[in-house]
Design a protein around this motif. Structure first.
Motif, mmCIF file in Angstrom:
data_model
loop_
_atom_site.group_PDB
_atom_site.id
_atom_site.type_symbol
_atom_site.label_atom_id
_atom_site.label_comp_id
_atom_site.label_asym_id
_atom_site.label_seq_id
_atom_site.Cartn_x
_atom_site.Cartn_y
_atom_site.Cartn_z
ATOM 1 N N ASN A 108 -18.261 6.483 3.960
ATOM 2 C CA ASN A 108 -19.450 5.641 4.032
ATOM 3 C C ASN A 108 -20.082 5.485 2.646
ATOM 4 O OD1 ASN A 108 -19.110 5.629 6.841
ATOM 5 N ND2 ASN A 108 -20.472 7.406 7.114
ATOM 6 N N GLY A 109 -20.841 4.422 2.480
ATOM 7 C CA GLY A 109 -21.621 4.254 1.257
ATOM 8 C C GLY A 109 -20.864 3.757 0.064
ATOM 9 N N ASN A 110 -19.680 3.198 0.253
ATOM 10 C CA ASN A 110 -18.924 2.654 -0.882
ATOM 11 C C ASN A 110 -18.735 1.144 -0.768
ATOM 12 O OD1 ASN A 110 -17.069 2.505 1.164
ATOM 13 N ND2 ASN A 110 -15.383 3.468 -0.001
ATOM 14 N N GLY A 111 -19.565 0.517 0.037
ATOM 15 C CA GLY A 111 -19.458 -0.927 0.197
ATOM 16 C C GLY A 111 -18.368 -1.357 1.147
ATOM 17 N N VAL A 164 0.878 -1.181 0.000
ATOM 18 C CA VAL A 164 0.000 0.000 0.000
ATOM 19 C C VAL A 164 0.910 1.224 0.000
ATOM 20 C CG1 VAL A 164 -1.883 1.183 1.158
ATOM 21 C CG2 VAL A 164 -1.719 -1.317 1.294
ATOM 22 N N MET A 165 1.173 1.767 -1.186
ATOM 23 C CA MET A 165 2.194 2.794 -1.340
ATOM 24 C C MET A 165 1.641 4.212 -1.469
ATOM 25 S SD MET A 165 5.152 1.360 -1.280
ATOM 26 C CE MET A 165 5.925 -0.246 -1.438
ATOM 27 N N LEU A 166 0.346 4.403 -1.239
ATOM 28 C CA LEU A 166 -0.221 5.742 -1.382
ATOM 29 C C LEU A 166 -1.413 5.881 -0.446
ATOM 30 C CD1 LEU A 166 -0.014 8.423 -2.961
ATOM 31 C CD2 LEU A 166 -1.610 7.470 -4.641
ATOM 32 N N ASP A 167 -1.476 7.016 0.248
ATOM 33 C CA ASP A 167 -2.587 7.351 1.132
ATOM 34 C C ASP A 167 -3.290 8.580 0.574
ATOM 35 O OD1 ASP A 167 -3.728 6.124 3.253
ATOM 36 O OD2 ASP A 167 -2.336 6.873 4.767
ATOM 37 N N LEU A 168 -4.534 8.416 0.098
ATOM 38 C CA LEU A 168 -5.309 9.533 -0.420
ATOM 39 C C LEU A 168 -6.140 10.154 0.696
ATOM 40 C CD1 LEU A 168 -6.617 7.896 -3.727
ATOM 41 C CD2 LEU A 168 -4.704 9.492 -3.509
ATOM 42 N N ASP A 169 -6.468 11.422 0.559
ATOM 43 C CA ASP A 169 -7.345 12.018 1.559
ATOM 44 C C ASP A 169 -8.738 11.386 1.444
ATOM 45 O OD1 ASP A 169 -9.407 14.177 0.226
ATOM 46 O OD2 ASP A 169 -7.583 13.951 -0.975
ATOM 47 N N ALA A 170 -9.475 11.386 2.538
ATOM 48 C CA ALA A 170 -10.752 10.672 2.594
ATOM 49 C C ALA A 170 -11.781 11.240 1.615
ATOM 50 C CB ALA A 170 -11.292 10.721 4.015
ATOM 51 N N GLY A 204 -18.585 6.986 -2.597
ATOM 52 C CA GLY A 204 -19.071 7.100 -1.226
ATOM 53 C C GLY A 204 -19.156 8.541 -0.776
ATOM 54 N N THR A 205 -19.333 8.732 0.522
ATOM 55 C CA THR A 205 -19.396 10.068 1.116
ATOM 56 C C THR A 205 -18.487 10.122 2.337
ATOM 57 O OG1 THR A 205 -21.325 9.417 2.448
ATOM 58 C CG2 THR A 205 -21.750 10.490 0.324
ATOM 59 N N PHE A 206 -17.892 11.286 2.533
ATOM 60 C CA PHE A 206 -17.003 11.479 3.678
ATOM 61 C C PHE A 206 -17.834 11.872 4.902
ATOM 62 C CE2 PHE A 206 -14.470 14.641 6.140
ATOM 63 C CZ PHE A 206 -13.597 13.734 6.723
ATOM 64 N N ASN A 207 -17.592 11.174 6.014
ATOM 65 C CA ASN A 207 -18.285 11.457 7.269
ATOM 66 C C ASN A 207 -17.349 12.288 8.151
ATOM 67 O OD1 ASN A 207 -19.566 11.448 9.789
ATOM 68 N ND2 ASN A 207 -20.325 9.352 9.546
ATOM 69 N N PRO A 208 -17.625 13.597 8.335
ATOM 70 C CA PRO A 208 -16.719 14.439 9.122
ATOM 71 C C PRO A 208 -16.720 14.101 10.606
ATOM 72 C CG PRO A 208 -18.698 15.654 8.550
ATOM 73 C CD PRO A 208 -18.776 14.360 7.817
#
Length: 315
Positions: free
Chosen positions: A161-164, A136-142, A151-155
């Motif tokens: 959420n909502g992406n399975g 896992v060589m990359l971390d994207l922002d949520a 999906g949707t970002f839950n602050p």
């Protein structure tokens, strides 16, 4: 008054000498005709450059490195929630478009592609840590991760959420600009290698751009060859036999055939003469028109002068 003397004398001189006036009118017509024929039929306006055509296109950015890896997501806002480790290493606040890399220099720029969706990023933090040892060589922002996966970002929970329930996705990455600081300017390596803290003086060689080959012109389909079956030429053979026999054979058909051949030849001669006359006349239309204008103009002036000349009175 002095300015009107020369024009008035010139006008009366032409009125007396109508032949010269006719020649002058004809010369003017010929000159105007020559000038008009010398002018081009139409002028093509100069091509204008479309507004904004000189601006660089975003799609034409230089590609420095391409590859694929597994990406996860994070959101470090120094709140301590959901494994938050504090503010990003670059000093920039957490924001959409920020990514973390285990080895690339900070402020490296590029974009990722996932199932046809494209998202830009810049490296503003370090990570992932231990997951980078497992590929896992990359971390994207949520927020970016939510856009890519639907999906949707839950602050409140800092989760997507909502992406399975997806937390890792396979992405393609494209680097368009390297950061100036320390870090490896090549394919990413695990955080445990320490490459993120060393200056890389031998960056990856940019890939050569793909040049599309010009399409080969399609060959025109050759017409199918059809066999022509020769029909028996009985009538033609009979006609030739009668022509060879000649008028001595006493056949009336020979006389008719000779007359038909003669009429056909005369018709061809007339057609040739007509074509030659038409071709020669087409080249002299301009000259004939000019001569006709001169003759008509001159004749009209002379005829007008004769009609208006008063008869001499006898003493």
């Amino acid at each position: 008054m002095k300015e009107l003397v020369f024009p008035m004398r010139f006008f009366f001189a032409l009125h007396k000498n109508r032949l010269a006036a006719a020649l002058l009118v004809g010369a003017s017509v010929l000159t105007a005709t020559g000038v008009a024929s010398a002018l081009p039929a139409s002028a093509t306006p100069a091509a204008r450059t479309a507004p904004g055509a000189d601006k660089p296109d975003a799609a034409s950015q230089t590609v420095l490195l391409t590859g694929s890896t597994t990406a996860s997501y994070f959101w470090d806002d120094s709140s301590g929630r959901a494994g938050d480790t504090g503010l990003p290493a670059s000093g920039k606040p957490m924001q959409k478009g920020m990514a973390a890399s285990p080895s690339w220099p900070l402020f490296t720029e590029g974009y990722v592609i996932y199932k046809g969706k494209k998202a830009k990023f810049f490296v503003g933090d370090r990570g992932p840590g231990e997951p980078s040892s497992r590929g896992v060589m990359l971390d994207l922002d949520a927020k970016t991760f939510a856009d890519l996966t639907g999906g949707t970002f839950n602050p409140n929970t800092l989760m997507v959420n909502g992406n399975g329930g997806m937390g890792h996705i396979k992405v393609q990455y494209v680097i368009t600009k390297w950061g100036d600081g320390v870090g490896k300017k090549n394919h990413p390596v695990a955080f445990s290698t320490g490459a993120w803290g060393r200056k890389d003086r031998n960056p990856a060689v940019p890939p050569k751009p793909l040049v599309a080959k010009p399409a080969e012109p399609k060959k025109a389909a050759e017409p199918k060859k059809t066999e022509v079956v020769a029909e028996p030429k009985k009538a033609e053979e009979a006609t030739k036999a009668e022509a060879v026999a000649g008028p001595a054979a006493g056949s009336s058909k020979n006389v008719v055939l000779t007359a038909d051949v003669k009429r056909e030849k005369e018709a061809r001669d007339l057609d040739g003469a007509a074509n030659a006359a038409a071709s020669s006349s087409s080249g002299s239309k301009g000259t004939a028109a000019a001569v006709l204008l001169i003759a008509v103009g001159g004749g009209a002036l002379l005829l007008t002068g004769r009609r208006r000349r008063p008869g001499r009175r006898r003493a």
